[in-house]
Write a protein that holds these residues in place. Structure first.
Motif, PDB file in Angstrom:
ATOM      1  N   PRO A  93      28.970  97.041  -8.967  1.00 10.58           N
ATOM      2  CA  PRO A  93      27.826  96.365  -9.575  1.00 10.58           C
ATOM      3  C   PRO A  93      27.087  97.142 -10.499  1.00 10.58           C
ATOM      4  N   ASP A  94      27.333  98.294 -10.607  1.00  3.68           N
ATOM      5  CA  ASP A  94      27.064  99.270 -11.309  1.00  3.68           C
ATOM      6  C   ASP A  94      27.489  99.438 -12.341  1.00  3.68           C
ATOM      7  N   GLU A  95      28.694  98.464 -12.688  1.00  5.14           N
ATOM      8  CA  GLU A  95      30.169  99.133 -13.676  1.00  5.14           C
ATOM      9  C   GLU A  95      30.063  98.180 -14.391  1.00  5.14           C
ATOM     10  N   VAL A  96      29.798  96.879 -14.222  1.00  7.03           N
ATOM     11  CA  VAL A  96      29.743  95.571 -14.947  1.00  7.03           C
ATOM     12  C   VAL A  96      29.570  95.672 -16.549  1.00  7.03           C
ATOM     13  N   ILE A  97      27.778  95.406 -16.612  1.00  8.93           N
ATOM     14  CA  ILE A  97      27.332  96.081 -17.926  1.00  8.93           C
ATOM     15  C   ILE A  97      28.018  97.116 -18.924  1.00  8.93           C
ATOM     16  N   SER A  98      28.449  98.115 -18.445  1.00  9.64           N
ATOM     17  CA  SER A  98      29.533  98.865 -19.703  1.00  9.64           C
ATOM     18  C   SER A  98      30.699  98.602 -19.324  1.00  9.64           C
ATOM     19  N   PHE A  99      31.325  97.635 -18.971  1.00  8.90           N
ATOM     20  CA  PHE A  99      32.441  96.927 -18.685  1.00  8.90           C
ATOM     21  C   PHE A  99      32.288  95.656 -19.797  1.00  8.90           C
ATOM     22  N   ILE A 100      31.792  94.763 -19.957  1.00  7.91           N
ATOM     23  CA  ILE A 100      31.195  93.908 -20.314  1.00  7.91           C
ATOM     24  C   ILE A 100      30.954  94.313 -22.429  1.00  7.91           C
ATOM     25  N   ARG A 101      30.797  95.469 -22.218  1.00 10.60           N
ATOM     26  CA  ARG A 101      30.422  95.500 -23.310  1.00 10.60           C
ATOM     27  C   ARG A 101      32.172  95.824 -23.645  1.00 10.60           C
ATOM     28  N   GLU A 102      32.352  96.797 -23.353  1.00  8.91           N
ATOM     29  CA  GLU A 102      33.832  96.841 -23.471  1.00  8.91           C
ATOM     30  C   GLU A 102      34.486  95.740 -24.064  1.00  8.91           C
ATOM     31  N   VAL A 103      34.648  94.973 -23.076  1.00  9.38           N
ATOM     32  CA  VAL A 103      35.842  93.374 -22.698  1.00  9.38           C
ATOM     33  C   VAL A 103      35.544  92.797 -24.395  1.00  9.38           C
ATOM     34  N   LYS A 104      34.054  92.741 -24.667  1.00  8.83           N
ATOM     35  CA  LYS A 104      33.443  91.686 -25.212  1.00  8.83           C
ATOM     36  C   LYS A 104      34.465  92.818 -27.008  1.00  8.83           C
ATOM     37  N   LYS A 105      34.836  93.464 -27.041  1.00  9.63           N
ATOM     38  CA  LYS A 105      35.263  93.765 -28.435  1.00  9.63           C
ATOM     39  C   LYS A 105      36.643  92.909 -28.329  1.00  9.63           C
ATOM     40  N   TYR A 106      37.213  92.520 -27.633  1.00 12.37           N
ATOM     41  CA  TYR A 106      37.965  91.667 -27.394  1.00 12.37           C
ATOM     42  C   TYR A 106      38.185  90.649 -27.784  1.00 12.37           C
ATOM     43  N   GLU A 107      38.099  89.985 -29.543  1.00 12.02           N
ATOM     44  CA  GLU A 107      38.102  88.424 -29.093  1.00 12.02           C
ATOM     45  C   GLU A 107      38.802  87.943 -28.787  1.00 12.02           C
ATOM     46  N   THR A 108      39.489  87.518 -28.180  1.00 17.73           N
ATOM     47  CA  THR A 108      40.886  86.557 -27.302  1.00 17.73           C
ATOM     48  C   THR A 108      40.129  86.603 -26.233  1.00 17.73           C
ATOM     49  N   LEU A 109      39.406  87.185 -25.741  1.00 18.88           N
ATOM     50  CA  LEU A 109      38.273  86.967 -23.948  1.00 18.88           C
ATOM     51  C   LEU A 109      37.095  86.228 -24.494  1.00 18.88           C
ATOM     52  N   ASN A 110      36.998  85.184 -23.315  1.00 18.66           N
ATOM     53  CA  ASN A 110      35.847  84.421 -23.218  1.00 18.66           C
ATOM     54  C   ASN A 110      35.214  84.960 -22.281  1.00 18.66           C
ATOM     55  N   ILE A 111      34.218  85.325 -22.488  1.00 19.49           N
ATOM     56  CA  ILE A 111      33.460  85.861 -20.750  1.00 19.49           C
ATOM     57  C   ILE A 111      32.590  84.878 -20.723  1.00 19.49           C
ATOM     58  N   LYS A 112      33.136  83.776 -19.350  1.00 21.42           N
ATOM     59  CA  LYS A 112      32.557  82.839 -18.820  1.00 21.42           C
ATOM     60  C   LYS A 112      31.732  82.632 -18.052  1.00 21.42           C
ATOM     61  N   GLY A 113      31.851  84.274 -16.430  1.00 20.44           N
ATOM     62  CA  GLY A 113      31.148  84.182 -15.882  1.00 20.44           C
ATOM     63  C   GLY A 113      31.714  85.085 -14.811  1.00 20.44           C
ATOM     64  N   LEU A 114      30.977  85.328 -13.863  1.00 20.27           N
ATOM     65  CA  LEU A 114      31.054  86.093 -12.459  1.00 20.27           C
ATOM     66  C   LEU A 114      32.229  85.829 -11.424  1.00 20.27           C
ATOM     67  N   MET A 115      32.240  86.476 -10.980  1.00 18.27           N
ATOM     68  CA  MET A 115      33.133  85.630  -9.759  1.00 18.27           C
ATOM     69  C   MET A 115      33.010  86.959  -8.773  1.00 18.27           C
ATOM     70  N   THR A 116      33.002  86.153  -7.144  1.00 17.79           N
ATOM     71  CA  THR A 116      32.654  87.539  -5.910  1.00 17.79           C
ATOM     72  C   THR A 116      33.426  86.684  -4.974  1.00 17.79           C
ATOM     73  N   ILE A 117      33.606  87.325  -3.947  1.00 18.38           N
ATOM     74  CA  ILE A 117      34.256  86.941  -2.657  1.00 18.38           C
ATOM     75  C   ILE A 117      33.253  87.975  -2.126  1.00 18.38           C
ATOM     76  N   GLY A 118      31.693  87.238  -1.596  1.00 15.89           N
ATOM     77  CA  GLY A 118      31.399  87.109  -0.487  1.00 15.89           C
ATOM     78  C   GLY A 118      31.970  87.784   0.501  1.00 15.89           C
ATOM     79  N   LEU A 119      30.856  88.687   1.358  1.00 16.51           N
ATOM     80  CA  LEU A 119      31.009  89.189   2.530  1.00 16.51           C
ATOM     81  C   LEU A 119      31.105  88.170   3.860  1.00 16.51           C
ATOM     82  N   LEU A 120      31.747  88.256   3.968  1.00 15.78           N
ATOM     83  CA  LEU A 120      31.766  86.438   5.313  1.00 15.78           C
ATOM     84  C   LEU A 120      31.661  87.282   7.019  1.00 15.78           C
TER      85      LEU A 120
END
Ligand SMILES: *Cc1c(COP(=O)(O)O)cnc(C)c1O
Length: 238
Positions: free
Chosen positions: A140-167
């Motif tokens: 979780p604490d990596e997500v914001i900096s990750f998004i800043r990096e991924v936003k540099k790639y114009e081919t990738l449209n960030i649509k949301g977040l996905m998780t597999i919750g604890l079952l």
């Protein structure tokens, strides 16, 4: 087999509807993605003919094996499993969205291939909200900096977040990881990163769909409640 799948689907739609009523949400705002790993094409076809349009596969091999029929049926296909970089080119032949973006070199390799093909791709960022070592996804604490990096790639449209919750059998144990995904989205919004709204939350599976909807899920990914239990396979979340 047909009747069973159709009645299972009805049941799942009912569960979604009830969960929406309880949490004051709109049924039409929740997408149902059918998680079809290990499910043969004939069964998937029944669900699609009953009106479903969105399916998720976990393995390149299965995308390829079922492609002959699925491409005729106008389905939207997402990739929801762990993606190795050497499979990118093949997986891109079949899907319009990858929900398991979880590391920078994958973003970079996706971008490289997409540029070659002169196209864009929708992605969800996978977050490990249950802190289980066996699961993929960013901390979780990596997500914001990750998004800043991924936003540099114009081919990738960030649509949301996905998780597999604890079952778990206990609701109280499942809730925190689902809630955490929504909190991460709130943090992203609060950061004021340009063009980052709206972001969808892809969370909720057969066992926790009600909880996920209560916690703000926009897309539930359902397999066994529709198609029955899979044969147990080690690491079948991949
Ligand atoms: C298998 C799978 C699902 C669906 O799980 P069920 O418990 O069968 O509903 C959802 N998301 C991912 C990533 C999966 O691998």
């Amino acid at each position: 087999m047909k009747e069973l799948i159709i009645s299972n689907l009805k049941e799942v739609h009912n569960r979604i509807k009830n969960a929406c009523e309880l949490s004051g949400r709109n049924v039409s705002d929740i997408q149902l993605l059918l998680a079809t790993k290990t499910v043969p094409f004939e069964k998937i076809r029944i669900a699609i003919e009953a009106g479903e349009t969105l399916i998720g596969e976990n393995k390149m091999q299965e995308l390829r094996d079922k492609d002959f029929g699925l491409k005729e049926l106008n389905t939207e296909r997402h990739f929801i499993g762990h993606l190795q970089t050497n499979k990118i080119k093949d997986v891109l032949k079949y899907v319009s969205c990858i929900q398991s973006l979880d590391r920078l070199n994958l973003a970079q390799e996706l971008d490289r291939q997409l540029q070659k093909e002169n196209r864009n791709l929708d992605v969800f960022i996978q977050v490990n909200t249950s802190f289980e070592e066996s699961k993929f996804g960013l901390r979780p604490d990596e997500v914001i900096s990750f998004i800043r990096e991924v936003k540099k790639y114009e081919t990738l449209n960030i649509k949301g977040l996905m998780t597999i919750g604890l079952l778990d059998v206990e609701k109280e144990k499942m809730q925190p990881s689902l809630r955490l995904l929504r909190q991460i989205r709130d943090e992203i919004y609060a950061e004021g990163i340009e063009n980052m709204q709206p972001l969808k939350l892809s969370m909720g599976m057969s066992q926790d769909l009600e909880l996920a909807i209560a916690e703000g899920s926009d897309m539930v990914r359902i397999g066994s409640s529709v198609f029955g239990n899979r044969f147990f396979r080690k690491r079948n979340m991949e």
